[in-house]
Design a protein around this motif. Structure first.
Motif, PDB file in Angstrom:
ATOM      1  N   SER A   1      17.441  15.488  -1.860  1.00 65.34           N
ATOM      2  CA  SER A   1      17.103  15.970  -1.218  1.00 65.34           C
ATOM      3  C   SER A   1      18.129  16.081   0.184  1.00 65.34           C
ATOM      4  O   SER A   1      18.506  15.925   0.033  1.00 65.34           O
ATOM      5  CB  SER A   1      15.465  14.544  -0.822  1.00 65.34           C
ATOM      6  N   VAL A   2      17.474  17.551   1.142  1.00 65.19           N
ATOM      7  CA  VAL A   2      18.134  17.953   2.153  1.00 65.19           C
ATOM      8  C   VAL A   2      18.142  17.058   3.443  1.00 65.19           C
ATOM      9  O   VAL A   2      18.639  17.767   4.365  1.00 65.19           O
ATOM     10  CB  VAL A   2      17.241  19.609   2.835  1.00 65.19           C
ATOM     11  N   PHE A   3      16.666  16.225   3.237  1.00 63.95           N
ATOM     12  CA  PHE A   3      16.813  15.275   4.199  1.00 63.95           C
ATOM     13  C   PHE A   3      16.321  14.190   3.526  1.00 63.95           C
ATOM     14  O   PHE A   3      16.337  13.723   2.467  1.00 63.95           O
ATOM     15  CB  PHE A   3      15.186  15.437   5.341  1.00 63.95           C
ATOM     16  N   PRO A   4      16.794  12.751   4.575  1.00 67.68           N
ATOM     17  CA  PRO A   4      16.431  11.252   3.821  1.00 67.68           C
ATOM     18  C   PRO A   4      14.637  11.032   3.890  1.00 67.68           C
ATOM     19  O   PRO A   4      14.567  10.430   4.855  1.00 67.68           O
ATOM     20  CB  PRO A   4      17.619  10.452   5.077  1.00 67.68           C
ATOM     21  N   PHE A   5      15.248  10.307   2.431  1.00 63.22           N
ATOM     22  CA  PHE A   5      13.614   9.351   2.641  1.00 63.22           C
ATOM     23  C   PHE A   5      13.540   8.439   1.435  1.00 63.22           C
ATOM     24  O   PHE A   5      14.896   8.510   0.452  1.00 63.22           O
ATOM     25  CB  PHE A   5      12.032  10.307   1.654  1.00 63.22           C
TER      26      PHE A   5
END
Length: 396
Positions: free
Chosen positions: A183-187
């Motif tokens: 993913s390009v953003f954290p989750f």
């Protein structure tokens, strides 16, 4: 007469016919390789009593069947025992597979554990490759499209991926595992299995699939099956509602703000049709919903655009086997054939299949119909519980 899975594996495949007598709904969860699907209600139409006066065409068919052993299996090897006995009385050499489909899954699970012991990560990596290559267009891209198009995931989310043990939810878990890595953003992700009272075999199969796919599951137990066991009216509906509540509650305790369920494209179009034909209303299964009982929680359906046939193809390509509904209502195979009365969802599935024969686009049209509602041509509709009628504005 019974035969074990081990004995079956030793037989020459040319000497027997393996017959799955479960319903179409059950065989959708998986079937033993090489088996024929002949539901119990049709079994004795196919295998008539053997008589010396049958016509030549029937004699050839019966003769071929008589030369081969008939090995029947249901879910757990209960209904198939009586069916095999009846075929024996008709003149066939018939056997029931001991333990049924679940017995085969247990055998297959142990065999694969031994094969993969020397390279425990190889299978999971092969599955990952299949998602990014062979099934990229059919599954991976549609998974990403649904998440993006319906804005299911935002930075900082913690998603509780709910795994029932079936093919849909296990695929969803593996997809989330891959998305989390790239993913390009954290989750964050929590992989949740709720055990509402599974048999030890079904729980073991689910745990083993998660292990092979490298899904770090968290299991919690409930007594839902016991709670609905004595309910006569709509026990499955009540069970589903109770399971949803338990999942929300457990996911929230883990810090999740969303739960993900494995409903797919076919579930969506069947729900639309069911609402029209049996509920006298136009509605759909939404891609995401705010919970009304758990503040701050949201339900998402990331397989919303993925076709069931593609999920089955992914399952079979990777040699995976999953459990079906394992509640106490099916535990003893008493509903293996659904009593000859298919569910409303199965009726809609069959109707769509027939319509598709003359209109190949019918599935897409059903799906898009709820994206193209023309309110100016609708007599009445409800919004936020308030009914609006076209006459309210007709003379204004």
């Amino acid at each position: 007469m019974e035969i074990t899975v081990e004995e079956l594996m030793e037989l020459d495949k040319n000497t027997y016919r393996l017959i799955d007598i479960r319903s179409e709904a059950d065989t959708g969860y998986g079937i033993i390789e090489g088996a024929e699907s002949i539901p119990l209600e049709k079994l004795f139409e196919v295998f008539l009593p053997m008589t010396p006066n049958a016509d030549s065409l029937m004699s050839a068919s019966v003769s071929d069947s008589h030369k081969k052993k008939l090995i029947l299996y249901c879910s757990r090897g209960v209904v198939s025992i009586d069916a095999a006995k009846e075929l024996c009385e008709k003149g066939y050499e018939a056997y029931s597979l001991k333990g049924g489909y679940v017995g085969f899954l247990m055998y297959d699970m142990k065999r694969k554990q031994e094969e993969e012991a020397s390279s425990p990560d190889a299978f999971s990596k092969a599955v990952e490759i299949s998602l990014h290559k062979k099934f990229k267009k059919q599954i991976w891209s549609k998974f990403i499209k649904a998440i993006t198009e319906y804005k299911m995931l935002q930075e900082g989310d913690c998603v509780g991926v709910c795994i029932s043990g079936g093919k849909d939810s296990m695929l969803m878990a593996k997809l989330f595992s891959e998305l989390h890595k790239h993913s390009v953003f954290p989750f964050d992700v929590k992989y949740i299995i709720m055990d509402p009272g599974y048999s030890p075999a079904n729980r073991e199969i689910s745990e083993d699939n998660a292990r092979r796919l490298k899904i770090p599951v968290e299991i919690f137990e409930s007594d839902i099956f016991d709670s609905v066991y004595t309910i006569e009216k709509s026990p499955c509906y009540l069970c589903a509602r109770m399971r949803r509540g338990h999942l929300y509650n457990f996911a929230k305790s883990l810090g999740c703000n969303k739960i993900a369920l494995g409903h797919h494209y076919d579930d969506v179009i069947e729900t639309i049709l069911m609402g029209m034909l049996y509920g006298a209303q136009i509605q759909t299964m939404m891609p995401k919903l705010h919970s009304t009982n758990f503040e701050g929680m949201e339900l998402i359906r990331p397989l919303y655009l993925v076709r069931e046939d593609d999920i089955k193809a992914w399952r079979d390509y990777n040699g995976l086997h999953f459990i079906q509904c394992a509640c106490k209502f099916t535990e003893t195979c008493t509903t293996c054939t659904d009593g000859g009365n298919p569910s409303k969802r199965m009726e809609c599935k069959e109707l769509i299949r027939k319509l598709k024969e003359t209109n190949p686009e019918v599935e897409a049209h059903i799906f898009r119909s709820v994206e193209n509602v023309m309110l100016d041509t609708v007599i009445a509709y409800k919004k936020d519980g308030v009914r609006h009628h076209f006459l309210d504005e007709y003379d204004k």
